[in-house]
Design a protein around this motif. Structure first.
Motif, short mmCIF file in Angstrom:
data_model
loop_
_atom_site.label_atom_id
_atom_site.label_comp_id
_atom_site.label_asym_id
_atom_site.label_seq_id
_atom_site.Cartn_x
_atom_site.Cartn_y
_atom_site.Cartn_z
N ILE B 121 -2.35 -37.47 89.47
CA ILE B 121 -3.29 -36.38 89.24
C ILE B 121 -4.21 -36.22 90.45
CG2 ILE B 121 -5.25 -35.68 87.79
CD1 ILE B 121 -3.77 -37.18 85.48
N PHE B 122 -4.74 -37.33 90.89
CA PHE B 122 -5.67 -37.31 92.02
C PHE B 122 -5.00 -36.73 93.26
CE2 PHE B 122 -7.81 -38.92 95.74
CZ PHE B 122 -9.14 -38.89 95.40
N ASP B 123 -3.79 -37.20 93.56
CA ASP B 123 -3.12 -36.75 94.78
C ASP B 123 -2.75 -35.27 94.72
OD1 ASP B 123 -3.42 -39.15 95.96
OD2 ASP B 123 -1.39 -39.89 95.48
N ASN B 124 -2.49 -34.79 93.53
CA ASN B 124 -2.21 -33.36 93.40
C ASN B 124 -3.39 -32.53 93.88
OD1 ASN B 124 0.14 -31.82 91.90
ND2 ASN B 124 0.18 -33.96 91.21
N ASP B 139 -15.59 -38.37 100.20
CA ASP B 139 -15.48 -36.90 100.23
C ASP B 139 -14.35 -36.43 99.33
OD1 ASP B 139 -17.53 -36.65 101.93
OD2 ASP B 139 -16.34 -36.12 103.71
N LEU B 140 -13.21 -37.12 99.46
CA LEU B 140 -12.06 -36.75 98.64
C LEU B 140 -12.40 -36.89 97.16
CD1 LEU B 140 -8.93 -38.27 100.44
CD2 LEU B 140 -9.39 -35.86 99.94
N GLN B 141 -12.97 -38.04 96.82
CA GLN B 141 -13.28 -38.29 95.41
C GLN B 141 -14.23 -37.22 94.86
OE1 GLN B 141 -14.62 -42.33 95.53
NE2 GLN B 141 -12.70 -43.11 94.68
N GLN B 142 -15.22 -36.94 95.68
CA GLN B 142 -16.23 -36.00 95.21
C GLN B 142 -15.61 -34.61 95.01
OE1 GLN B 142 -18.73 -34.11 97.82
NE2 GLN B 142 -19.42 -33.03 95.99
N GLN B 143 -14.77 -34.19 95.98
CA GLN B 143 -14.22 -32.83 95.86
C GLN B 143 -13.13 -32.73 94.80
OE1 GLN B 143 -13.59 -30.77 99.66
NE2 GLN B 143 -15.00 -32.22 100.59
N VAL B 144 -12.40 -33.80 94.61
CA VAL B 144 -11.39 -33.79 93.54
C VAL B 144 -12.09 -33.69 92.20
CG1 VAL B 144 -9.71 -35.25 92.33
CG2 VAL B 144 -9.59 -35.00 94.82
N ARG B 145 -13.15 -34.48 92.05
CA ARG B 145 -13.88 -34.46 90.79
C ARG B 145 -14.46 -33.07 90.50
NH1 ARG B 145 -18.60 -38.36 88.51
NH2 ARG B 145 -19.34 -36.84 86.99
N LYS B 146 -15.05 -32.48 91.54
CA LYS B 146 -15.66 -31.16 91.37
C LYS B 146 -14.60 -30.12 90.95
CE LYS B 146 -18.78 -27.77 92.67
NZ LYS B 146 -18.07 -26.68 92.04
N SER B 147 -13.44 -30.18 91.60
CA SER B 147 -12.38 -29.21 91.28
C SER B 147 -11.87 -29.41 89.86
CB SER B 147 -11.22 -29.35 92.26
OG SER B 147 -11.69 -29.28 93.58
N LEU B 148 -11.72 -30.68 89.47
CA LEU B 148 -11.24 -30.94 88.11
C LEU B 148 -12.28 -30.51 87.08
CD1 LEU B 148 -9.51 -34.40 88.68
CD2 LEU B 148 -8.39 -32.28 87.91
N TRP B 154 -11.59 -32.39 83.87
CA TRP B 154 -12.14 -33.70 84.27
C TRP B 154 -12.27 -34.68 83.11
CZ3 TRP B 154 -12.74 -36.93 88.04
CH2 TRP B 154 -13.70 -37.95 87.95
N ASP B 155 -12.88 -34.22 82.03
CA ASP B 155 -13.14 -35.14 80.92
C ASP B 155 -11.87 -35.74 80.36
OD1 ASP B 155 -15.81 -34.77 81.19
OD2 ASP B 155 -15.94 -33.21 79.63
N GLU B 156 -10.78 -35.00 80.43
CA GLU B 156 -9.54 -35.50 79.86
C GLU B 156 -8.79 -36.45 80.80
OE1 GLU B 156 -7.33 -31.99 78.08
OE2 GLU B 156 -9.36 -31.21 78.38
N VAL B 157 -9.07 -36.39 82.08
CA VAL B 157 -8.26 -37.19 83.01
C VAL B 157 -9.06 -38.20 83.83
CG1 VAL B 157 -6.52 -35.37 83.24
CG2 VAL B 157 -8.43 -35.46 84.86
N ARG B 158 -10.36 -38.24 83.63
CA ARG B 158 -11.20 -39.09 84.48
C ARG B 158 -10.76 -40.56 84.45
NH1 ARG B 158 -17.05 -38.41 82.11
NH2 ARG B 158 -17.48 -39.98 83.72
N ASP B 159 -10.18 -41.00 83.32
CA ASP B 159 -9.76 -42.39 83.19
C ASP B 159 -8.33 -42.63 83.65
OD1 ASP B 159 -12.22 -42.86 82.00
OD2 ASP B 159 -11.42 -42.27 80.02
N SER B 164 0.77 -40.23 86.71
CA SER B 164 1.52 -39.08 87.22
C SER B 164 1.07 -37.78 86.56
CB SER B 164 3.01 -39.28 86.95
OG SER B 164 3.68 -38.05 87.13
N ALA B 165 1.01 -36.75 87.37
CA ALA B 165 0.63 -35.44 86.86
C ALA B 165 1.65 -34.91 85.87
CB ALA B 165 0.48 -34.46 88.02
N LEU B 166 2.88 -35.42 85.99
CA LEU B 166 3.92 -34.92 85.10
C LEU B 166 3.76 -35.41 83.66
CD1 LEU B 166 6.95 -35.28 87.54
CD2 LEU B 166 5.47 -33.30 87.14
N GLU B 167 2.88 -36.41 83.48
CA GLU B 167 2.63 -36.89 82.12
C GLU B 167 1.66 -35.98 81.36
OE1 GLU B 167 1.15 -40.86 82.46
OE2 GLU B 167 2.93 -41.53 83.54
#
Ligand SMILES: Nc1ncnc2c1ncn2[C@@H]1O[C@H](COP(=O)(O)OP(=O)(O)OP(=O)(O)O)[C@@H](O)[C@H]1O
Ligand SMILES: [Mg+2]
Lengths: 235, 271
Positions: B121-124, B139-148, B154-159, B164-167
């Motif tokens: 999910i993160f790499d996507n 920077d990556l973490q912050q921007q990924v979080r903001k986009s999600l 975000w709330d559904e995938v933060r953990d 894999s995104a396919l799940e």
């Protein structure tokens, strides 16, 4: 509306709109009868007829509530758009006008001619009868315009309200002159003025319904606009 | 692409002059065909900045094809011929000197079918950011979080950011690809039925997001949901059989459409 457009893919939706349309026409028909009786009751001083008008109003009120509920149901379940949306909104507004015309008819029926006959010049009664006919025609024509979704007929109705207003002017001026000239005529002249006032209001409400019809056919809000040249092509 | 040289410049200039100043995308006399079959005919449409334009029309009428023309995705298909002009910020994107990679960064797209990469999910979401050269972890973490968060995922995938995104479920994947598009902050956002797999609450969140985004973006959204088009957009374009039938302010189009075909379509009537 239904005759101007092709059918909905949803037959149920078609049926619902068609039912609402015919309910409005039935309500309008009831109102026409009420108004006819009210005018007769007033002109002939017929207490039995006046009582019928009084009772008959309940059915009009009931119909308003039923059509109201049907419109709300369509909005909630069908999310009508474009001409369907304008139709539902137009019906909403129209039935409120019809219901109030019912109330005015009751008021007309209550005005007694007995006392008028003795103290007021007979021409005034004739004017009132004419005014009644004008208003009856307006109501008939506007319901017809609604049934046929005919904007130009609606424009004609809206324009004819002027003649009703003129009659009202004429009658109320005459009534006031009577009051000034002969204090014994005050109560009769007041009753005459109230009757004319109610008829004049019905005329105004027919004009409002006519504007609703124009809106739902053309999608244009013509309230507070001059009606001349309305139907000519424009930008 | 062949310039429409047969058209006098005068016409082009007058078209230019009649447009509002805030036009960001201007589509002129666009024709598209696959092999010999015309699928878009003479499309003329302008998108204004800070406005949402909805594109509606029956299945197969050419909505996705039109979207693909705006970031030259049709180039990838050699059977596809595009003629006419697409100007993005006044630039002809089909001109030879156009840099397609930067065009696609400027014009972000969310596809009709969610297409997450077979990565976490993160790499996507981080994918485009890395291409842009964002490399520090924070920077990556912050921007990924903001986009999600913006995509209401975000709330559904933060953990489980590293699974894999396919799940993810279909609706979650749809929000993931929205997050991926938002991450690189395109100026123009093309959304092809972004809400087709969303539950009503996620759908409303997405619509909220669109309302916030439009302050900075130009948005074109394809939707089969008439109420959604009516809710989110300022302008609506109705297409049918490869033609742009009607374009108008959304409130006008949904109350008093000018064309009979539009009326029949939005009220659900037989044509
Ligand atoms: N790669 C392709 N090769 C050949 N024909 C194509 C291709 N892509 C689309 N078409 C055709 O172009 C037409 C428009 O397709 P498009 O996908 O743009 O429709 P759409 O409006 O997005 O439909 P939907 O609402 O179903 O997504 C269709 O007739 C389709 O068959
Ligand atoms: Mg599509």
């Amino acid at each position: 509306m239904q005759n101007r457009h092709s059918q909905h893919i949803s037959r149920e939706f078609n049926d619902e709109l068609e039912t609402i349309r015919s309910q409005v026409l039935r309500m309008g028909g009831l109102l026409e009868t009420q108004l006819d009786k009210a005018i007769l009751a007033m002109l002939d001083n017929d207490a039995v007829l006046a009582a019928e008008v009084k009772h008959g109003d309940a059915e009009i009120n009931q119909m308003e509530m039923e059509i109201d509920a049907a419109c709300i149901d369509v909005v909630a379940r069908r999310q009508p758009a474009a001409s369907d949306l304008r139709f539902i909104i137009g019906v909403f507004k129209t039935i409120a006008e019809l219901e109030r015309m019912g109330d005015e008819s009751k008021r007309v029926a209550k005005m007694s001619a007995a006392e008028r006959a003795s103290v007021l010049p007979v021409e005034i009664n004739t004017e009132l009868r004419h005014m009644g006919e004008l208003v009856q025609n307006m109501l008939h024509d506007v319901l017809d315009a609604f049934a046929r979704m005919d904007a130009s007929a609606a424009v004609a109705v809206a324009q004819s309200d002027e003649r009703v207003d003129d009659k009202y002017e004429l009658i109320s001026t005459a009534a006031m002159r009577c009051m000034v000239e002969d204090s014994a005529s005050v109560s009769a002249a007041m009753s005459l003025m109230w009757a004319a006032r109610s008829l004049e209001r019905i005329g105004d409400r027919c004009q409002n319904v006519a504007e609703n019809v124009i809106y739902l056919v053309l999608g244009r809000d013509v309230r507070h606009l001059p009606l001349d040249g309305l139907l000519e092509p424009s930008g | 692409m062949p310039a429409q040289s047969s058209k006098p410049d005068l016409l082009q200039n007058s078209l230019l002059q009649n447009e509002p100043d805030d036009v960001v995308v201007s589509i002129r006399q666009l024709h598209v065909s696959y092999r010999q079959r015309q699928v878009l005919q003479d499309i003329n449409l302008s998108l204004r900045s800070q406005h949402v334009t909805a594109l509606i029309g029956p299945s197969g009428c050419g909505k996705s094809t039109l979207l693909r023309c705006l970031n030259r995705l049709n180039d990838l298909d050699e059977r596809c011929t595009v003629t006419g002009q697409v100007l993005v910020n006044g630039r002809d994107i089909y001109a030879v000197e156009e840099d397609v990679v930067s065009l696609r960064r400027e014009v972000g797209m969310v596809f009709q079918r969610p297409n997450p990469f077979p990565k976490s999910i993160f790499d996507n979401v981080a994918y485009g950011l890395r291409l842009l050269g964002v490399s520090t972890r924070s920077d990556l973490q912050q921007q990924v979080r903001k986009s999600l968060q913006d995509a209401a995922l975000w709330d559904e995938v933060r953990d489980r950011l590293h699974s894999s995104a396919l799940e993810l479920s279909n609706g979650q994947q749809q929000r993931l690809v929205i997050a991926r598009a938002l991450a690189v902050q395109p100026k123009i956002l093309l959304l092809d039925e972004p809400a087709s797999n969303l539950d009503p609450i996620s759908m409303l969140k997405l619509e909220e997001l669109i309302a916030t985004l439009k302050i900075n973006y130009t948005i074109l959204i394809v939707t089969h949901n008439m109420q959604q088009a009516a809710r989110v957009s300022d302008f609506t374009a109705f297409m049918d059989a490869g033609e742009l039938v009607e374009f108008a302010a959304t409130s006008d189009l949904f109350t008093t459409p000018k064309q009979r075909r539009t009326e029949d379509y939005i009220t659900g009537r037989y044509g």
